[in-house]
Design a protein around this motif. Structure first.
Motif, mmCIF file in Angstrom:
data_model
loop_
_atom_site.group_PDB
_atom_site.id
_atom_site.type_symbol
_atom_site.label_atom_id
_atom_site.label_comp_id
_atom_site.label_asym_id
_atom_site.label_seq_id
_atom_site.Cartn_x
_atom_site.Cartn_y
_atom_site.Cartn_z
ATOM 1 N N LEU A 95 0.815 -1.212 0.000
ATOM 2 C CA LEU A 95 0.000 0.000 0.000
ATOM 3 C C LEU A 95 0.854 1.270 0.000
ATOM 4 N N ASN A 96 2.140 1.126 0.358
ATOM 5 C CA ASN A 96 3.052 2.273 0.298
ATOM 6 C C ASN A 96 3.456 2.615 -1.132
ATOM 7 N N PHE A 97 3.289 1.661 -2.049
ATOM 8 C CA PHE A 97 3.759 1.850 -3.419
ATOM 9 C C PHE A 97 2.631 2.034 -4.427
ATOM 10 N N VAL A 98 1.402 1.777 -4.011
ATOM 11 C CA VAL A 98 0.253 1.896 -4.921
ATOM 12 C C VAL A 98 -0.716 2.908 -4.331
ATOM 13 N N SER A 99 -0.980 3.976 -5.064
ATOM 14 C CA SER A 99 -1.889 5.004 -4.549
ATOM 15 C C SER A 99 -3.292 4.811 -5.119
ATOM 16 N N GLY A 100 -4.266 5.307 -4.378
ATOM 17 C CA GLY A 100 -5.649 5.259 -4.848
ATOM 18 C C GLY A 100 -6.376 3.954 -4.618
ATOM 19 N N VAL A 101 -5.814 3.074 -3.788
ATOM 20 C CA VAL A 101 -6.462 1.783 -3.514
ATOM 21 C C VAL A 101 -7.621 1.989 -2.549
ATOM 22 N N LYS A 102 -8.781 1.431 -2.899
ATOM 23 C CA LYS A 102 -9.936 1.431 -1.996
ATOM 24 C C LYS A 102 -9.959 0.079 -1.283
ATOM 25 N N LEU A 103 -9.953 0.108 0.051
ATOM 26 C CA LEU A 103 -9.852 -1.122 0.839
ATOM 27 C C LEU A 103 -11.196 -1.542 1.393
ATOM 28 N N LEU A 104 -11.409 -2.856 1.452
ATOM 29 C CA LEU A 104 -12.586 -3.422 2.103
ATOM 30 C C LEU A 104 -12.210 -3.787 3.532
ATOM 31 N N SER A 105 -13.120 -3.549 4.459
ATOM 32 C CA SER A 105 -12.853 -3.922 5.847
ATOM 33 C C SER A 105 -13.231 -5.377 6.118
ATOM 34 N N ASN A 106 -13.798 -6.041 5.135
ATOM 35 C CA ASN A 106 -14.229 -7.432 5.302
ATOM 36 C C ASN A 106 -13.325 -8.380 4.511
ATOM 37 N N GLY A 107 -13.177 -9.595 5.033
ATOM 38 C CA GLY A 107 -12.446 -10.629 4.302
ATOM 39 C C GLY A 107 -10.945 -10.523 4.379
ATOM 40 N N ALA A 108 -10.403 -9.798 5.350
ATOM 41 C CA ALA A 108 -8.952 -9.669 5.491
ATOM 42 C C ALA A 108 -8.321 -11.038 5.777
ATOM 43 N N PHE A 109 -7.050 -11.193 5.364
ATOM 44 C CA PHE A 109 -6.313 -12.410 5.681
ATOM 45 C C PHE A 109 -5.576 -12.172 6.993
ATOM 46 N N ILE A 110 -6.026 -12.871 8.033
ATOM 47 C CA ILE A 110 -5.524 -12.683 9.393
ATOM 48 C C ILE A 110 -5.082 -14.034 9.939
ATOM 49 N N VAL A 111 -3.973 -14.035 10.667
ATOM 50 C CA VAL A 111 -3.494 -15.278 11.274
ATOM 51 C C VAL A 111 -3.345 -15.088 12.780
ATOM 52 N N ASN A 112 -3.483 -16.173 13.508
ATOM 53 C CA ASN A 112 -3.234 -16.173 14.946
ATOM 54 C C ASN A 112 -1.825 -16.655 15.260
ATOM 55 N N ARG A 113 -1.270 -17.443 14.336
ATOM 56 C CA ARG A 113 0.044 -18.024 14.558
ATOM 57 C C ARG A 113 0.946 -17.689 13.374
ATOM 58 N N LEU A 114 2.180 -17.336 13.686
ATOM 59 C CA LEU A 114 3.139 -16.949 12.659
ATOM 60 C C LEU A 114 4.542 -17.188 13.198
#
Length: 199
Positions: A57-76
């Motif tokens: 997101l630092n390199f691409v401007s004008g992106v509209k983000l959705l607050s739903n369906g994010a890729f989230i992990v509990n373990r890494l």
């Protein structure tokens, strides 16, 4: 209406599987397109939607983000391929992957990225969401408490706000089904995006 959605990891698709299988009734159909991590920034203009690593997101401007369906992990964490300490190289899906940035921020040792798929990894270690040797999630919890580990958000350069509003509802319903089935956690369904960051 069929919309293409780019992704680089199969796990990213978890919250939208019911949409892909037609379990959520809608006039919008999603067609997943697998893209290598470092090629995503060159293809984002051609795709309707994409799972976007946060550093991108630092390199691409004008992106509209959705607050739903994010890729989230509990373990890494980091899984050793070669039993060596300290580890000097790690296989990642892309040089802009969020998980690699987290590792760079949280570990004092310098680990160089090798861009490859984990099953073809030629480095000393790889990123893993289970069965790892070095935990990153414990360091995350120490510094960030119960904040979710967000690796990717769904975003678009092409779609207008009306279509994105419909998609939010569809993806939220899809993620709800996956949460009820125990496939994903509650944060996949919706994260709070603020102008100055993510909560």
């Amino acid at each position: 209406m069929q919309l293409q959605i780019g992704y680089s990891l199969d796990e990213e698709l978890s919250p939208i599987i019911p949409v892909l299988k037609g379990e959520v009734k809608s006039d919008i159909e999603l067609a997943p397109i697998k893209v290598k991590g470092d090629e995503l920034k060159f293809k984002i203009n051609d795709l309707d939607l994409s799972f976007l690593p946060l550093p991108l997101l630092n390199f691409v401007s004008g992106v509209k983000l959705l607050s739903n369906g994010a890729f989230i992990v509990n373990r890494l964490g980091i899984k050793r391929i070669i039993n060596k300490d300290p580890i000097s190289s790690i296989c990642v899906r892309g040089s802009n992957s969020t998980e690699y940035y987290f590792i760079k921020m949280m570990l004092s040792q310098k680990i160089s990225p090798i861009i490859s798929e984990s099953e073809k990894c030629t480095g000393e270690s790889t990123i893993s969401f289970s069965g790892y040797d070095i935990s990153i999630d414990s360091l995350w919890e120490k510094h960030c408490k119960d904040c979710p580990i967000i690796l990717d958000l769904i975003g678009s350069l092409k779609l207008d706000i009306n279509i994105l509003s419909k998609l939010k509802v569809i993806i939220r319903e899809s993620a709800r089904l996956q949460e009820e089935r125990g496939v994903i956690g509650k944060f996949f369904k919706r994260v709070r995006i603020k102008r100055k960051g993510i909560r």
